[in-house]
Design a protein around this motif. Sequence first.
Motif, PDB file in Angstrom:
ATOM      1  N   VAL A  69      88.892  -2.307  43.342  1.00 36.78           N
ATOM      2  CA  VAL A  69      89.178  -2.499  44.776  1.00 36.78           C
ATOM      3  C   VAL A  69      90.527  -3.193  44.933  1.00 36.78           C
ATOM      4  O   VAL A  69      91.322  -2.843  45.812  1.00 36.78           O
ATOM      5  CB  VAL A  69      88.052  -3.308  45.441  1.00 36.78           C
ATOM      6  CG1 VAL A  69      88.357  -3.551  46.908  1.00 36.78           C
ATOM      7  CG2 VAL A  69      86.714  -2.588  45.296  1.00 36.78           C
ATOM      8  N   GLY A  70      90.786  -4.171  44.040  1.00 38.35           N
ATOM      9  CA  GLY A  70      92.036  -4.919  44.123  1.00 38.35           C
ATOM     10  C   GLY A  70      93.252  -4.024  43.958  1.00 38.35           C
ATOM     11  O   GLY A  70      94.289  -4.246  44.584  1.00 38.35           O
ATOM     12  N   ALA A  71      93.147  -2.992  43.116  1.00 37.95           N
ATOM     13  CA  ALA A  71      94.279  -2.084  42.921  1.00 37.95           C
ATOM     14  C   ALA A  71      94.685  -1.462  44.256  1.00 37.95           C
ATOM     15  O   ALA A  71      95.871  -1.401  44.600  1.00 37.95           O
ATOM     16  CB  ALA A  71      93.903  -0.997  41.908  1.00 37.95           C
ATOM     17  N   ALA A  72      93.677  -1.013  45.023  1.00 34.61           N
ATOM     18  CA  ALA A  72      93.970  -0.402  46.323  1.00 34.61           C
ATOM     19  C   ALA A  72      94.535  -1.444  47.283  1.00 34.61           C
ATOM     20  O   ALA A  72      95.518  -1.182  47.994  1.00 34.61           O
ATOM     21  CB  ALA A  72      92.707   0.229  46.902  1.00 34.61           C
ATOM     22  N   LEU A  73      93.925  -2.638  47.312  1.00 31.75           N
ATOM     23  CA  LEU A  73      94.370  -3.657  48.265  1.00 31.75           C
ATOM     24  C   LEU A  73      95.775  -4.152  47.926  1.00 31.75           C
ATOM     25  O   LEU A  73      96.616  -4.298  48.817  1.00 31.75           O
ATOM     26  CB  LEU A  73      93.378  -4.832  48.275  1.00 31.75           C
ATOM     27  CG  LEU A  73      91.994  -4.507  48.845  1.00 31.75           C
ATOM     28  CD1 LEU A  73      91.109  -5.750  48.828  1.00 31.75           C
ATOM     29  CD2 LEU A  73      92.114  -3.962  50.270  1.00 31.75           C
ATOM     30  N   VAL A  74      96.027  -4.416  46.639  1.00 30.61           N
ATOM     31  CA  VAL A  74      97.348  -4.928  46.259  1.00 30.61           C
ATOM     32  C   VAL A  74      98.413  -3.873  46.580  1.00 30.61           C
ATOM     33  O   VAL A  74      99.490  -4.201  47.077  1.00 30.61           O
ATOM     34  CB  VAL A  74      97.378  -5.303  44.754  1.00 30.61           C
ATOM     35  CG1 VAL A  74      98.802  -5.550  44.284  1.00 30.61           C
ATOM     36  CG2 VAL A  74      96.523  -6.536  44.518  1.00 30.61           C
ATOM     37  N   HIS A  75      98.096  -2.600  46.332  1.00 32.75           N
ATOM     38  CA  HIS A  75      99.075  -1.571  46.662  1.00 32.75           C
ATOM     39  C   HIS A  75      99.325  -1.510  48.170  1.00 32.75           C
ATOM     40  O   HIS A  75     100.463  -1.560  48.623  1.00 32.75           O
ATOM     41  CB  HIS A  75      98.622  -0.195  46.168  1.00 32.75           C
ATOM     42  CG  HIS A  75      99.523   0.905  46.658  1.00 32.75           C
ATOM     43  ND1 HIS A  75      99.283   1.573  47.838  1.00 32.75           N
ATOM     44  CD2 HIS A  75     100.687   1.398  46.166  1.00 32.75           C
ATOM     45  CE1 HIS A  75     100.262   2.447  48.034  1.00 32.75           C
ATOM     46  NE2 HIS A  75     101.121   2.362  47.038  1.00 32.75           N
ATOM     47  N   ASP A  76      98.227  -1.399  48.944  1.00 39.39           N
ATOM     48  CA  ASP A  76      98.380  -1.149  50.379  1.00 39.39           C
ATOM     49  C   ASP A  76      98.875  -2.377  51.144  1.00 39.39           C
ATOM     50  O   ASP A  76      99.580  -2.236  52.148  1.00 39.39           O
ATOM     51  CB  ASP A  76      97.040  -0.707  50.985  1.00 39.39           C
ATOM     52  CG  ASP A  76      96.665   0.701  50.534  1.00 39.39           C
ATOM     53  OD1 ASP A  76      97.496   1.349  49.878  1.00 39.39           O
ATOM     54  OD2 ASP A  76      95.539   1.138  50.846  1.00 39.39           O
ATOM     55  N   LEU A  77      98.492  -3.566  50.688  1.00 35.24           N
ATOM     56  CA  LEU A  77      98.788  -4.759  51.479  1.00 35.24           C
ATOM     57  C   LEU A  77      99.876  -5.641  50.871  1.00 35.24           C
ATOM     58  O   LEU A  77     100.317  -6.594  51.496  1.00 35.24           O
ATOM     59  CB  LEU A  77      97.506  -5.587  51.677  1.00 35.24           C
ATOM     60  CG  LEU A  77      96.357  -4.825  52.367  1.00 35.24           C
ATOM     61  CD1 LEU A  77      95.131  -5.707  52.499  1.00 35.24           C
ATOM     62  CD2 LEU A  77      96.775  -4.286  53.739  1.00 35.24           C
ATOM     63  N   VAL A  78     100.309  -5.342  49.642  1.00 33.46           N
ATOM     64  CA  VAL A  78     101.376  -6.147  49.044  1.00 33.46           C
ATOM     65  C   VAL A  78     102.565  -5.270  48.641  1.00 33.46           C
ATOM     66  O   VAL A  78     103.665  -5.403  49.174  1.00 33.46           O
ATOM     67  CB  VAL A  78     100.871  -6.945  47.814  1.00 33.46           C
ATOM     68  CG1 VAL A  78     102.003  -7.756  47.210  1.00 33.46           C
ATOM     69  CG2 VAL A  78      99.703  -7.846  48.205  1.00 33.46           C
ATOM     70  N   LEU A  79     102.332  -4.338  47.694  1.00 33.14           N
ATOM     71  CA  LEU A  79     103.448  -3.560  47.154  1.00 33.14           C
ATOM     72  C   LEU A  79     104.135  -2.727  48.239  1.00 33.14           C
ATOM     73  O   LEU A  79     105.352  -2.786  48.414  1.00 33.14           O
ATOM     74  CB  LEU A  79     102.955  -2.654  46.019  1.00 33.14           C
ATOM     75  CG  LEU A  79     104.024  -1.776  45.380  1.00 33.14           C
ATOM     76  CD1 LEU A  79     105.042  -2.630  44.642  1.00 33.14           C
ATOM     77  CD2 LEU A  79     103.413  -0.753  44.425  1.00 33.14           C
ATOM     78  N   LEU A  80     103.318  -1.963  48.989  1.00 34.73           N
ATOM     79  CA  LEU A  80     103.907  -1.080  49.995  1.00 34.73           C
ATOM     80  C   LEU A  80     104.642  -1.858  51.083  1.00 34.73           C
ATOM     81  O   LEU A  80     105.798  -1.541  51.394  1.00 34.73           O
ATOM     82  CB  LEU A  80     102.825  -0.161  50.567  1.00 34.73           C
ATOM     83  CG  LEU A  80     103.314   1.009  51.406  1.00 34.73           C
ATOM     84  CD1 LEU A  80     102.381   2.203  51.248  1.00 34.73           C
ATOM     85  CD2 LEU A  80     103.468   0.664  52.865  1.00 34.73           C
ATOM     86  N   PRO A  81     104.021  -2.913  51.680  1.00 30.54           N
ATOM     87  CA  PRO A  81     104.774  -3.696  52.668  1.00 30.54           C
ATOM     88  C   PRO A  81     106.057  -4.301  52.102  1.00 30.54           C
ATOM     89  O   PRO A  81     107.076  -4.351  52.800  1.00 30.54           O
ATOM     90  CB  PRO A  81     103.787  -4.796  53.077  1.00 30.54           C
ATOM     91  CG  PRO A  81     102.450  -4.227  52.794  1.00 30.54           C
ATOM     92  CD  PRO A  81     102.617  -3.346  51.597  1.00 30.54           C
ATOM     93  N   LEU A  82     106.023  -4.715  50.832  1.00 29.11           N
ATOM     94  CA  LEU A  82     107.217  -5.320  50.234  1.00 29.11           C
ATOM     95  C   LEU A  82     108.366  -4.324  50.159  1.00 29.11           C
ATOM     96  O   LEU A  82     109.480  -4.603  50.593  1.00 29.11           O
ATOM     97  CB  LEU A  82     106.900  -5.850  48.827  1.00 29.11           C
ATOM     98  CG  LEU A  82     106.357  -7.269  48.726  1.00 29.11           C
ATOM     99  CD1 LEU A  82     106.100  -7.640  47.272  1.00 29.11           C
ATOM    100  CD2 LEU A  82     107.332  -8.259  49.360  1.00 29.11           C
ATOM    101  N   TYR A  83     108.075  -3.117  49.595  1.00 26.99           N
ATOM    102  CA  TYR A  83     109.208  -2.198  49.470  1.00 26.99           C
ATOM    103  C   TYR A  83     109.605  -1.604  50.819  1.00 26.99           C
ATOM    104  O   TYR A  83     110.766  -1.302  51.056  1.00 26.99           O
ATOM    105  CB  TYR A  83     108.995  -1.159  48.352  1.00 26.99           C
ATOM    106  CG  TYR A  83     108.025  -0.018  48.594  1.00 26.99           C
ATOM    107  CD1 TYR A  83     108.326   1.023  49.476  1.00 26.99           C
ATOM    108  CD2 TYR A  83     106.838   0.068  47.878  1.00 26.99           C
ATOM    109  CE1 TYR A  83     107.460   2.080  49.649  1.00 26.99           C
ATOM    110  CE2 TYR A  83     105.967   1.132  48.041  1.00 26.99           C
ATOM    111  CZ  TYR A  83     106.275   2.137  48.941  1.00 26.99           C
ATOM    112  OH  TYR A  83     105.418   3.189  49.112  1.00 26.99           O
ATOM    113  N   ALA A  84     108.624  -1.477  51.738  1.00 27.21           N
ATOM    114  CA  ALA A  84     108.968  -0.988  53.073  1.00 27.21           C
ATOM    115  C   ALA A  84     109.853  -2.002  53.799  1.00 27.21           C
ATOM    116  O   ALA A  84     110.824  -1.631  54.472  1.00 27.21           O
ATOM    117  CB  ALA A  84     107.701  -0.705  53.873  1.00 27.21           C
ATOM    118  N   ALA A  85     109.530  -3.292  53.639  1.00 28.19           N
ATOM    119  CA  ALA A  85     110.336  -4.331  54.282  1.00 28.19           C
ATOM    120  C   ALA A  85     111.734  -4.375  53.676  1.00 28.19           C
ATOM    121  O   ALA A  85     112.733  -4.509  54.401  1.00 28.19           O
ATOM    122  CB  ALA A  85     109.648  -5.692  54.124  1.00 28.19           C
TER     123      ALA A  85
END
Lengths: 149, 420
Positions: free
Chosen positions: A46-62
């Motif tokens: 579950v963490g893989a999905a959450l870390v991707h969607d809520l950390v990695l993606l927002p970081l590179y999008a920002a």
Amino acid sequence: MPERMPRPVPGSPFPLLVLLCSFALCAYAGVRLLDGDWPMITLWFVGAALVHDLVLLPLYAAADRALVTVTAGRAAWVNHVRVPAALSGLLLLVWFPLISGRVSQRYAAVTALSADGFAARWLLITAALFGVSAVLFAVRVGRRRPGAG
Amino acid sequence: MARSSLPGRLPRGPFSPDFWRSPLRGTWFTSVLGVVLLAGITILFVTGLVSYAAYNPDLSPVNDRTPGKGILGFYLFSWPTDPPWLYRLTQGVHVTLGLGLVPVLLAKLWSVVPKLFTLPPARSVTHALERISLLLLVGGALFQFVTGILNIQLDYVFPGSFYPLHFYGAWVFFGAFLAHVALKAPAAFRNLRGMRRGEGEEPDQELAAARPGPPTVSRRGALGLVGGGSLLLVATSAGRSFDGPLRHTAVLSPHGGSEPGSGPGAFQVNKTAEYAGIRPDDTTEEAWRLTVTGRTGTVRLSRADLLAMDQHDAALPIACVEGWSTSDQAWRGVRLRDLAALVGHDDPADVYVESLQSRGTWRHAALSAGQVADARSLLALSVNGADLTPDHGHPARVIVPAAPGVLNTKWVARLTFGEL
């Protein structure tokens, strides 16, 4: 204003059947997947999905939005920064254990190969990517100048 | 907070349709990436199942890291020895293609991320179930890619042994993947066909931005970046399946670059003698004996005894589950079937192989009668014209065509032929 809680809508039967069938297979395999350190395995899954969607993606999008904002009005060179940065970041993401050196000792002991140089090679590739991008930009600008003048 | 929770207020932040501004998002972009993943992940799944079968898990408990697999092993078959490069090909494809699909997966997830924030959370029972299924799909995909990519870099931080995690994880993911394909692939293909005929995109509020920002890159340009990322990863990894100058092109991947050491033994090593806990004193001419057991009893052979037997040659690669492999090496030694005959097994028999290794999951392994019977299956004593080096299994190692690397046991101490 809704006067009462809406009754749950069942939805169409085909997707429902497909999903129930899929859940049966997932459950059969999932029981076996979790036969071990199940809290940690669940956390990883579950963490893989959450870390991707809520950390990695927002970081590179920002980071990308910041780049576009900084280069406002000079859109011509946004992609000359964006592309090499994205490619370099991708290599870092995939090869982080080797580039960061966190597995150096084990890698050298297990394979009889040197674990040095991954970080240096990544930096060289990054430099080459930005270098090629800069040259292409210069060529584009140079080609446009005579016409503009 | 008080304002946004008032009934009738528009949702804010990522829950607002205005939050997602990229003009790239839309059904065409997602469909193209989805179709690429449909093909790519299918190949990953099939080559993964093939790799699982290559270990012959049903042959003996020592080969089976997943004894509770149940019907998930329904397709298992006795792994062949021909063509000898079979595992080298299937596992090279599995790992290299997996690396190449990383940017496609990331782009696909990026293209659909607004859907994570749709309101209401569930429109119907089916929609609620579909969203749970999507958690299994996304979590499963990332779990598989992350465990695989960590494992090939020897970064064993995942919670348990790689084999069961990656195998059962694959089936959980594939269950969700099948549902996703059944529900979404028809629309994706319809959309791509429609676009090719110039009918324009199907309207999809959830994918395309409601108020798109000014474009800074075209959709084709964005796909080019994704494809470029895939090419870059493949180009800097594929060389680890070849020897010589090609290996040097694998600049960032494990087992890329140069070969270990120099001379005839300078080709890739899975585990060094030191790491495997081999004590040099146990491998000397005086100390080391091979114990062979079978129908007619037990024979103990020195290295000189083995060298006095018929010596045979086989040109075979080493291919690792981690996706790297070597070109053919010139092995020389005693045929496994000759050793079987020495203890009364003139007909093909399975063999249980034990190493001097004191630790390591694969310090023992079982080979099938079919693998033993192959004329190229050797207990090798030398490679490329010189004695085996300690890291390649001196005094003697098994080499079997098409078998996964770890089944080619090094530092062999004991062979037990017969029913396992």
